[in-house]
Design an enzyme around this catalytic site. Structure first.
Site, PDB file in Angstrom:
ATOM      1  N   ARG A 148      -9.670   5.006 107.452  1.00 28.64           N
ATOM      2  CA  ARG A 148     -10.985   4.461 107.804  1.00 28.64           C
ATOM      3  C   ARG A 148     -11.894   5.554 108.377  1.00 28.64           C
ATOM      4  O   ARG A 148     -13.094   5.574 108.124  1.00 28.64           O
ATOM      5  CB  ARG A 148     -10.830   3.317 108.811  1.00 28.64           C
ATOM      6  CG  ARG A 148     -10.135   2.093 108.220  1.00 28.64           C
ATOM      7  CD  ARG A 148     -10.005   0.996 109.271  1.00 28.64           C
ATOM      8  NE  ARG A 148     -11.303   0.659 109.819  1.00 28.64           N
ATOM      9  CZ  ARG A 148     -12.179  -0.173 109.240  1.00 28.64           C
ATOM     10  NH1 ARG A 148     -11.880  -0.766 108.113  1.00 28.64           N
ATOM     11  NH2 ARG A 148     -13.335  -0.416 109.807  1.00 28.64           N
ATOM     12  N   GLU A 206     -18.861  -4.996 120.096  1.00 28.92           N
ATOM     13  CA  GLU A 206     -17.667  -5.593 119.473  1.00 28.92           C
ATOM     14  C   GLU A 206     -16.748  -4.524 118.878  1.00 28.92           C
ATOM     15  O   GLU A 206     -15.563  -4.763 118.671  1.00 28.92           O
ATOM     16  CB  GLU A 206     -18.086  -6.578 118.360  1.00 28.92           C
ATOM     17  CG  GLU A 206     -18.747  -7.860 118.860  1.00 28.92           C
ATOM     18  CD  GLU A 206     -20.185  -7.671 119.357  1.00 28.92           C
ATOM     19  OE1 GLU A 206     -20.884  -6.761 118.863  1.00 28.92           O
ATOM     20  OE2 GLU A 206     -20.607  -8.422 120.260  1.00 28.92           O
ATOM     21  N   ASN A 207     -17.307  -3.339 118.586  1.00 27.73           N
ATOM     22  CA  ASN A 207     -16.479  -2.292 117.960  1.00 27.73           C
ATOM     23  C   ASN A 207     -15.346  -1.802 118.860  1.00 27.73           C
ATOM     24  O   ASN A 207     -14.389  -1.183 118.382  1.00 27.73           O
ATOM     25  CB  ASN A 207     -17.344  -1.094 117.514  1.00 27.73           C
ATOM     26  CG  ASN A 207     -18.174  -1.381 116.277  1.00 27.73           C
ATOM     27  OD1 ASN A 207     -19.233  -0.805 116.073  1.00 27.73           O
ATOM     28  ND2 ASN A 207     -17.698  -2.287 115.426  1.00 27.73           N
ATOM     29  N   ASP A 213     -22.984  -0.555 107.150  1.00 28.74           N
ATOM     30  CA  ASP A 213     -21.709  -1.263 107.020  1.00 28.74           C
ATOM     31  C   ASP A 213     -20.972  -0.810 105.768  1.00 28.74           C
ATOM     32  O   ASP A 213     -21.607  -0.421 104.784  1.00 28.74           O
ATOM     33  CB  ASP A 213     -21.988  -2.779 106.977  1.00 28.74           C
ATOM     34  CG  ASP A 213     -20.725  -3.604 107.184  1.00 28.74           C
ATOM     35  OD1 ASP A 213     -19.706  -3.053 107.647  1.00 28.74           O
ATOM     36  OD2 ASP A 213     -20.764  -4.802 106.872  1.00 28.74           O
ATOM     37  N   GLY A 226     -15.302   1.343 106.117  1.00 28.57           N
ATOM     38  CA  GLY A 226     -13.865   1.057 105.980  1.00 28.57           C
ATOM     39  C   GLY A 226     -13.506   0.732 104.538  1.00 28.57           C
ATOM     40  O   GLY A 226     -12.534   1.253 103.983  1.00 28.57           O
ATOM     41  N   ARG A 227     -14.334  -0.118 103.904  1.00 28.17           N
ATOM     42  CA  ARG A 227     -14.059  -0.503 102.511  1.00 28.17           C
ATOM     43  C   ARG A 227     -14.182   0.694 101.573  1.00 28.17           C
ATOM     44  O   ARG A 227     -13.398   0.870 100.656  1.00 28.17           O
ATOM     45  CB  ARG A 227     -15.020  -1.621 102.070  1.00 28.17           C
ATOM     46  CG  ARG A 227     -14.506  -2.998 102.420  1.00 28.17           C
ATOM     47  CD  ARG A 227     -15.595  -4.022 102.411  1.00 28.17           C
ATOM     48  NE  ARG A 227     -16.433  -3.909 103.598  1.00 28.17           N
ATOM     49  CZ  ARG A 227     -17.547  -4.598 103.781  1.00 28.17           C
ATOM     50  NH1 ARG A 227     -17.963  -5.426 102.845  1.00 28.17           N
ATOM     51  NH2 ARG A 227     -18.230  -4.452 104.898  1.00 28.17           N
ATOM     52  N   ARG A 262     -25.417 -10.993 107.323  1.00 23.68           N
ATOM     53  CA  ARG A 262     -25.346 -11.312 108.764  1.00 23.68           C
ATOM     54  C   ARG A 262     -26.214 -10.336 109.535  1.00 23.68           C
ATOM     55  O   ARG A 262     -26.445  -9.221 109.070  1.00 23.68           O
ATOM     56  CB  ARG A 262     -23.904 -11.086 109.287  1.00 23.68           C
ATOM     57  CG  ARG A 262     -22.889 -12.052 108.843  1.00 23.68           C
ATOM     58  CD  ARG A 262     -21.617 -11.854 109.668  1.00 23.68           C
ATOM     59  NE  ARG A 262     -20.909 -10.631 109.334  1.00 23.68           N
ATOM     60  CZ  ARG A 262     -20.035 -10.522 108.343  1.00 23.68           C
ATOM     61  NH1 ARG A 262     -19.768 -11.555 107.573  1.00 23.68           N
ATOM     62  NH2 ARG A 262     -19.434  -9.384 108.107  1.00 23.68           N
TER      63      ARG A 262
HETATM   64  C1  FPP Z   1     -19.395   0.017 109.792  1.00 22.13           C
HETATM   65  O1  FPP Z   1     -18.423   0.171 108.794  1.00 22.13           O
HETATM   66  C2  FPP Z   1     -19.720   1.253 110.460  1.00 22.13           C
HETATM   67  C3  FPP Z   1     -19.509   1.519 111.794  1.00 22.13           C
HETATM   68  C4  FPP Z   1     -18.900   0.541 112.693  1.00 22.13           C
HETATM   69  C5  FPP Z   1     -19.841   2.791 112.417  1.00 22.13           C
HETATM   70  C6  FPP Z   1     -20.994   3.561 111.897  1.00 22.13           C
HETATM   71  C7  FPP Z   1     -20.739   4.990 112.156  1.00 22.13           C
HETATM   72  C8  FPP Z   1     -21.098   6.032 111.357  1.00 22.13           C
HETATM   73  C9  FPP Z   1     -21.905   5.874 110.149  1.00 22.13           C
HETATM   74  C10 FPP Z   1     -20.659   7.423 111.639  1.00 22.13           C
HETATM   75  C11 FPP Z   1     -21.120   8.075 112.881  1.00 22.13           C
HETATM   76  C12 FPP Z   1     -22.500   7.829 113.297  1.00 22.13           C
HETATM   77  C13 FPP Z   1     -23.442   8.782 113.515  1.00 22.13           C
HETATM   78  C14 FPP Z   1     -24.753   8.361 114.075  1.00 22.13           C
HETATM   79  C15 FPP Z   1     -23.243  10.195 113.205  1.00 22.13           C
HETATM   80  P1  FPP Z   1     -17.060  -0.645 108.919  1.00 22.13           P
HETATM   81  O2  FPP Z   1     -16.044   0.250 109.510  1.00 22.13           O
HETATM   82  O3  FPP Z   1     -17.286  -1.926 109.648  1.00 22.13           O
HETATM   83  O4  FPP Z   1     -16.761  -0.926 107.405  1.00 22.13           O
HETATM   84  P2  FPP Z   1     -15.920  -2.157 106.784  1.00 22.13           P
HETATM   85  O5  FPP Z   1     -16.708  -3.401 107.124  1.00 22.13           O
HETATM   86  O6  FPP Z   1     -15.895  -1.848 105.326  1.00 22.13           O
HETATM   87  O7  FPP Z   1     -14.568  -2.123 107.425  1.00 22.13           O
END
Ligand code: FPP
Length: 256
Positions: free
Chosen positions: A49, A83-84, A36, A39-40, A207
């Site tokens: 992002r 959910e993504n 996680d 984005g931040r 969470r």
């Molecule tokens: C959460 O950060 C991350 C994800 C939803 C995606 C994870 C994907 C990768 C690490 C890249 C590709 C994967 C592979 C296996 C090569 P967020 O976007 O929710 O961050 P935030 O909470 O700060 O907005």
């Protein structure tokens, strides 16, 4: 080839100090990670992002290598939740194309290092073009035995449980007493895998986000404020050190 730890950890470094505190005979067999904070991380740098996700892919590479070198047997990464899909269309399509790139670039790394790829989640919702690549790499690496890299894609813990119940209703007889915790586990996407011993979550959120709900019943949780793109082997080693300091009692009064 990822050899053992020699030449990988610089003598006298912070990592070296951490590795020396780890008992390699008592590693978690299965480590699951909620990646996680991409984005931040991007926002803090005035980037898009998707740049955060791109940087996050490098952390994926680093942690796959660290896990294999240390001797972890299963590493599960939460890469795309059900959910993504609610994210902006462009971010969603960039995430899938990042994954395709990872497969293109890194399939040989999996092969050369005896690593198996396994996908868990609702496969029929994964974009066809990506699914084809995923299934190809799954097939090609199916016999590899050093470590299994599990990618949770289009994954939701509740729908995994509902899918298992649907299978029972469709395929099994009606004897409710035939169902046990073990037989139910065998109907989940993770049927062939041990349950996670350690669940890591980055970026500080407390969470579980619908991740492996059944399987993490007794997992130790380790949460770090570090954002996923900044997550390096040093942090992974810290998680292992702390994991080994915990007493796992599984409901008993004595450690097991
Ligand atoms: C959460 O950060 C991350 C994800 C939803 C995606 C994870 C994907 C990768 C690490 C890249 C590709 C994967 C592979 C296996 C090569 P967020 O976007 O929710 O961050 P935030 O909470 O700060 O907005």
């Amino acid at each position: 080839m990822f050899e053992s730890l020699e030449g990988y950890i610089e003598p006298g470094s912070e990592e070296d100090v951490l590795v020396r505190r780890i008992d390699l005979t008592r590693l978690p067999r299965h480590v699951a990670v909620i990646m996680d904070g991409n984005g931040r991380w991007a926002k803090q740098r005035g980037l898009s992002r998707i740049e955060g996700h791109r940087a996050g892919s490098d952390s994926v590479r680093e942690i796959v290598e660290a896990s294999a070198r240390l001797g972890v047997k299963v590493l599960t990464l939460y890469a795309f939740s059900k959910e993504n899909w609610r994210r902006p269309r462009r971010e969603v399509s960039e995430l899938w194309s990042l994954l395709r790139n990872y497969l293109k670039k890194d399939a040989h790394v999996l092969m050369e290092n005896d690593l198996r790829l396994l996908v868990i989640g609702q496969k029929n919702g994964i974009p066809k073009i990506v699914l084809k690549e995923l299934e190809r790499v799954e097939r090609e690496t199916a016999v590899n035995g050093r470590m299994t890299v599990v990618l949770a894609l289009n994954y939701g813990g509740r729908s995994e449980i509902v899918d298992a119940v649907k299978r029972i209703l469709r395929e099994r007889g009606t004897d409710p007493d035939a169902l046990t915790e073990e037989s139910f586990s065998g109907l989940l996407y993770t049927a062939s895998l041990p349950d996670p011993d350690l669940l890591i979550r980055t970026s500080g959120e407390l969470r579980v986000s619908n991740f492996l709900l059944w399987q993490i019943a007794y997992a130790e949780m380790w949460v770090t404020p570090v954002l996923w793109p900044d997550f390096r082997k040093k942090h992974f080693l810290q998680a292992l050190v702390e994991y080994q300091q915990r007493e796992r009692r599984f409901g008993d009064i004595r450690p097991r």
